[in-house]
Scaffold this active site. Structure first.
Site, PDB file in Angstrom:
ATOM      1  N   HIS A  18       0.834  -1.209   0.000  1.00  0.00           N
ATOM      2  CA  HIS A  18       0.000   0.000   0.000  1.00  0.00           C
ATOM      3  C   HIS A  18       0.869   1.260   0.000  1.00  0.00           C
ATOM      4  O   HIS A  18       0.689   2.152  -0.838  1.00  0.00           O
ATOM      5  CB  HIS A  18      -0.915  -0.015   1.224  1.00  0.00           C
ATOM      6  CG  HIS A  18      -1.835   1.161   1.299  1.00  0.00           C
ATOM      7  ND1 HIS A  18      -3.120   1.129   0.845  1.00  0.00           N
ATOM      8  CD2 HIS A  18      -1.653   2.427   1.781  1.00  0.00           C
ATOM      9  CE1 HIS A  18      -3.701   2.301   1.022  1.00  0.00           C
ATOM     10  NE2 HIS A  18      -2.822   3.108   1.601  1.00  0.00           N
ATOM     11  N   GLU A  19       1.810   1.317   0.924  1.00  0.00           N
ATOM     12  CA  GLU A  19       2.652   2.509   1.031  1.00  0.00           C
ATOM     13  C   GLU A  19       3.614   2.618  -0.150  1.00  0.00           C
ATOM     14  O   GLU A  19       3.975   3.728  -0.559  1.00  0.00           O
ATOM     15  CB  GLU A  19       3.430   2.494   2.355  1.00  0.00           C
ATOM     16  CG  GLU A  19       2.558   2.489   3.612  1.00  0.00           C
ATOM     17  CD  GLU A  19       1.583   3.660   3.659  1.00  0.00           C
ATOM     18  OE1 GLU A  19       1.891   4.720   3.069  1.00  0.00           O
ATOM     19  OE2 GLU A  19       0.509   3.509   4.272  1.00  0.00           O
ATOM     20  N   HIS A  22       2.004   4.669  -2.843  1.00  0.00           N
ATOM     21  CA  HIS A  22       2.129   6.109  -2.579  1.00  0.00           C
ATOM     22  C   HIS A  22       3.540   6.599  -2.928  1.00  0.00           C
ATOM     23  O   HIS A  22       3.709   7.629  -3.572  1.00  0.00           O
ATOM     24  CB  HIS A  22       1.851   6.410  -1.104  1.00  0.00           C
ATOM     25  CG  HIS A  22       0.437   6.209  -0.684  1.00  0.00           C
ATOM     26  ND1 HIS A  22      -0.639   6.665  -1.406  1.00  0.00           N
ATOM     27  CD2 HIS A  22      -0.100   5.596   0.422  1.00  0.00           C
ATOM     28  CE1 HIS A  22      -1.774   6.347  -0.786  1.00  0.00           C
ATOM     29  NE2 HIS A  22      -1.469   5.703   0.322  1.00  0.00           N
TER      30      HIS A  22
END
Length: 419
Positions: A18-19, A22
């Site tokens: 997920h990170e 980003h």
């Protein structure tokens, strides 16, 4: 112990992916990413690569990417500040020491008259009270040292807010998207290993108890018709079963080239929507193919998304209560059960968790990625950004609400599993 390791790996993988979404899109947009963190709280491991510090923190409850400009920049030089400067061979500032200057005796002493570390990238001042006014250019990757901590300055073009609406939207949306992509990859690999469901109406396995085994159905049976109506694929077969609970059905079966007639009465059960449906206790035949695995990964990711979305809708409408929600304790318990059932079950559960994380983060709630995307979309529609202080307040209130919700669901989990 194996279950604990599995849980740590799964949670770490979901947060990391997920990170990473980003991070990759933020860097692609030219945003300075100061830190990539897995977990919250005190650091237990850190390593700096290029301009980003990669850390693992004590509390494994999430993660974050610290992008320059998301919060007000704390780097500031005011008139009268006595600082030290490190200059390169071209006379450009590469390091600014704000305090603890005794640790840098060989650097240039300087009193600030005027400074701009975001747009103009310069520092004006005096080396001594009697000396002339001097101006030095600041390197865009200049370091800023205060209280023993070193930061890289963030010129305005490296800050989150300076990027286009589309670039910022992608940087935020990339996190949840990576969770959907991870689910797809896991399910694709699962299908390559264990096979994807065949679309043919062929029984791959029969449960030890249930209507199918009582009626004499066997693995390998091909269902050709039900109540005289032709059956051409597995979806047609399951639809007839699910829509006829407690109704006796006449199956026409091809078994090793011979026609066999079987009567089956589907049992009744509730599906994930809370609706009654028929169930006979059979599984589909599995086949292994690259294209079939791709299709299985995509279709099952969509299926998981629909199921979770339906559940959220039922929570909002009150069809299910908040007591049905699970927090970290409940997810830990279910992951432990999945790990004990084997790698196949654990892979499917991990894919489900990844889809769940992606969908939850896309909800238009403050403090979540979905809430941030709403503000970015509103900015695009208005042609100007929302007041940063008002946006921060909304996110703060949203975060407090989420923490309260987390406490409630965690208490529910403790009651369900331990009391």
């Amino acid at each position: 112990m194996n279950s604990v390791i599995a849980i740590v790996i799964i949670f770490g993988l979901l947060v990391f992916i997920h990170e990473l979404g980003h991070l990759l899109l933020a860097k692609r947009a030219g945003i300075l990413c100061r830190e990539f963190a897995i977990g919250f709280g005190p650091k237990i491991f850190s390593i700096k690569k290029s301009e980003t510090v990669y850390t693992v923190r004590l509390l494994p409850l999430g993660g974050f990417v610290r992008m320059a400009g998301e919060d007000p920049e704390m780097i500031e030089l005011k008139p009268g500040h006595r600082i030290k400067l490190q200059l390169n061979d071209d006379g450009v500032i590469t390091k600014i020491i704000v305090n603890q200057k005794n640790k840098y005796p060989n650097l240039k002493d300087f009193t600030v008259e005027e400074a701009d570390l975001e747009k103009g990238l310069y520092v004006k001042g005096y080396e001594s009270e009697e000396g002339p006014l001097e101006t030095y250019r600041v390197d865009p990757v200049c370091s800023y040292v205060i209280d023993g901590q070193e930061f890289q300055i963030a010129p305005i073009d490296r800050q989150f807010g300076s990027k286009t609406v589309f670039q910022r939207f992608l940087a935020i949306f990339a996190g949840p998207f990576m969770n959907f992509l991870l689910a797809f990859v896991i399910l694709f690999i699962f299908a390559l290993i264990y096979g994807a469901p065949s679309k043919e109406a062929v029984i791959g396995g029969v449960a030890e108890d249930g209507a199918a085994v009582e009626a004499g159905l066997q693995a390998g049976d091909r269902i050709t018709a039900i109540n005289g109506n032709p059956i051409s694929n597995w979806d047609e077969f399951t639809e007839v079963i699910q829509t006829n609970p407690n109704q006796t059905l006449a199956f026409s079966v091809n078994r090793d080239g011979k026609q066999v007639n079987v009567h089956v009465t589907p049992d009744e059960r509730l599906n994930y929507k809370g609706e009654k449906e028929g169930f006979i206790g059979v599984g589909y035949e599995r086949v292994t193919s690259f294209l079939g695995s791709l299709e299985f990964g995509f279709d099952t990711t969509i299926l998981y998304s629909k199921a979770i979305f339906t559940g959220l809708g039922q929570l909002i409408t009150g069809k299910i209560s908040i007591d049905n929600l699970s927090g970290p304790v409940g997810i830990y318990n279910y992951t432990d059960e999945a790990a004990q059932q084997g790698i196949a079950t654990l892979m499917q559960w991990t894919a489900m968790l990844s889809v769940n994380l992606g969908l939850i983060n896309l909800l238009p709630l403050p403090a979540l990625d979905g809430g941030r995307l709403i503000f970015i979309i509103l900015e695009g529609l208005r042609g100007k950004p929302i007041d940063p202080q008002k946006e921060s307040l909304v996110h703060f209130v949203g975060f407090a609400f989420l923490m309260l919700l987390m406490i409630v669901v965690t208490w529910n989990d403790i009651q369900k599993f331990f009391l």
